[in-house]
Design an enzyme around this catalytic site. Structure first.
Site, PDB file in Angstrom:
ATOM      1  N   ARG A  35      64.603  14.860-109.107  1.00 55.54           N
ATOM      2  CA  ARG A  35      64.658  14.160-110.390  1.00 55.54           C
ATOM      3  C   ARG A  35      65.940  13.355-110.535  1.00 55.54           C
ATOM      4  O   ARG A  35      65.935  12.263-111.107  1.00 55.54           O
ATOM      5  CB  ARG A  35      64.468  15.161-111.517  1.00 55.54           C
ATOM      6  N   LYS A 114      75.046  22.054-112.964  1.00 58.93           N
ATOM      7  CA  LYS A 114      75.485  23.071-113.912  1.00 58.93           C
ATOM      8  C   LYS A 114      74.833  24.417-113.588  1.00 58.93           C
ATOM      9  O   LYS A 114      73.717  24.452-113.070  1.00 58.93           O
ATOM     10  CB  LYS A 114      75.205  22.620-115.352  1.00 58.93           C
ATOM     11  N   ARG A 182      62.890  30.870-108.420  1.00 58.87           N
ATOM     12  CA  ARG A 182      64.150  31.552-108.102  1.00 58.87           C
ATOM     13  C   ARG A 182      64.780  32.220-109.311  1.00 58.87           C
ATOM     14  O   ARG A 182      65.663  33.068-109.156  1.00 58.87           O
ATOM     15  CB  ARG A 182      65.140  30.571-107.492  1.00 58.87           C
TER      16      ARG A 182
END
Length: 351
Positions: A35, A114, A182
């Site tokens: 993205r 982040k 995950r």
């Protein structure tokens, strides 16, 4: 006291297409990397010259699919690539420190997804290394680079909200345990705090500053990670933030910044492009700022800011200084301690 504004300010965010072009290398080939590349390509002049994965075949497939000239089968090879100016670290959270360190030690500027690292201690190592090398480093908390949030920034600077006493923020997203995400893997620092909770904690610490008290409670998920948590932050003055994040359910994902003169509401998802509503204290006619809800297509703004800062010789961005990233992680460490959340490589006493 100045009168209630007649209109909301316009964002000062420059057109991403005007940022000077740099050559980018990407560590990691996951969802966010795809993205980021798509948005940056559509809206800027930045160039993607290399991508790396621990799996050389995977890197080659990703490079071919995204028309990236060079694929590297190791992160070490990418950071040594002379055709790379800046490295975007898009690896799982537990590899943020190692990826950033490789890039910085290789003489590359770096933008790290982040949060900057899973803990304040790890993030501080990255910040220290960047300072020692005189290289640019930033956390890719894309929210604070958006036009929507520059309007928030201008309202905070103008004092139109009055004395800000309260921040409310929530982010919840349902994840199917059968999907193999995950976020359910303890060895990758799973749970909602890093993936989702960074946004409300960063908002609260940005608006109110560092708290002196953190109260938190959590609920485990059957997968062995935290499933949801809530926290109250209190500053030395007594101002408060009430925050929540969960992977059990979809929630409104809204935010409110409430002051003595006005209340600013950010309809959900508050951390993405979207509207703002400013309502005078005690009622009255609200003011609304509207921008297209382009979701992750707005990731281009953080890349453009990185390029501008590097071209100007800056080693940090004023939109998200590393000190602010460390403050957010310090609060998140405090939340984890109270909820008993331990990440890989930590002793139970560390959380």
């Amino acid at each position: 006291m100045s009168p209630f504004p007649s209109a909301l300010p316009a964002p000062r965010t420059p057109d991403p297409a005007t940022a000077p072009a740099l050559r980018w290398g990407v560590l990691g080939t996951g969802w966010i990397a795809e993205r980021f590349i798509g948005s940056v390509r559509r809206h800027t002049r930045q160039r993607f010259t290399a991508v790396a994965s621990r799996d050389g075949g995977h890197a080659a497939e990703f490079a071919a699919r995204h028309d990236i000239p060079r694929a590297h089968g190791s992160y070490e090879s990418l950071v040594a690539d002379p055709e790379v100016d800046v490295v975007y670290v898009a690896t799982p959270h537990t590899a943020h420190l190692s990826g950033a360190r490789l890039a910085l030690e290789g003489g590359k500027h770096v933008l790290v997804e982040k949060p900057l690292a899973p803990s304040e201690a790890e993030a501080a190592l990255t910040a220290r290394l960047a300072a020692e090398r005189g290289l640019f480093c930033a956390e890719a908390l894309w929210t604070l680079f958006l036009p929507r949030f520059d309007v928030v920034r201008r309202l905070l600077e103008s004092g139109d909200l009055g004395e800000i006493r309260t921040v409310l923020a929530d982010i919840g997203e349902y994840f199917d345990p059968a999907g193999g995400h995950r976020i359910f893997r303890p060895e990758l620092a799973g749970g909602p705090l890093l993936d989702l909770g960074t946004y409300p904690v960063a908002l609260a610490t940005w608006v109110l500053g560092a708290p002196d008290t953190v109260l938190a409670t959590g609920q485990p998920h059957p997968a062995g990670v935290n499933g949801q948590l809530s926290a109250v932050l209190r500053t030395a003055r007594g101002d408060q933030a009430v925050l929540h994040t969960t992977l059990f359910s979809d929630t409104p994902t809204t935010a409110v910044i409430a002051g003595t003169r006005a209340t600013l509401t950010l309809p959900g998802p508050f951390y993405q492009p979207g509207d703002l509503v400013l309502t005078p204290a005690g009622g009255g006619t609200p003011l609304t700022y509207t921008e297209p809800r382009t979701a992750h297509d707005a990731l281009c703004h953080e890349a453009a800011e990185v390029a501008r800062c590097i071209a100007e010789g800056r080693t940090q961005t004023p939109l998200r200084p590393l000190a602010d990233s460390l403050t957010t992680l310090r609060v998140m460490d405090g939340i984890r301690r109270q909820c008993g959340i331990v990440f890989p490589g930590e002793s139970p006493d560390a959380a």
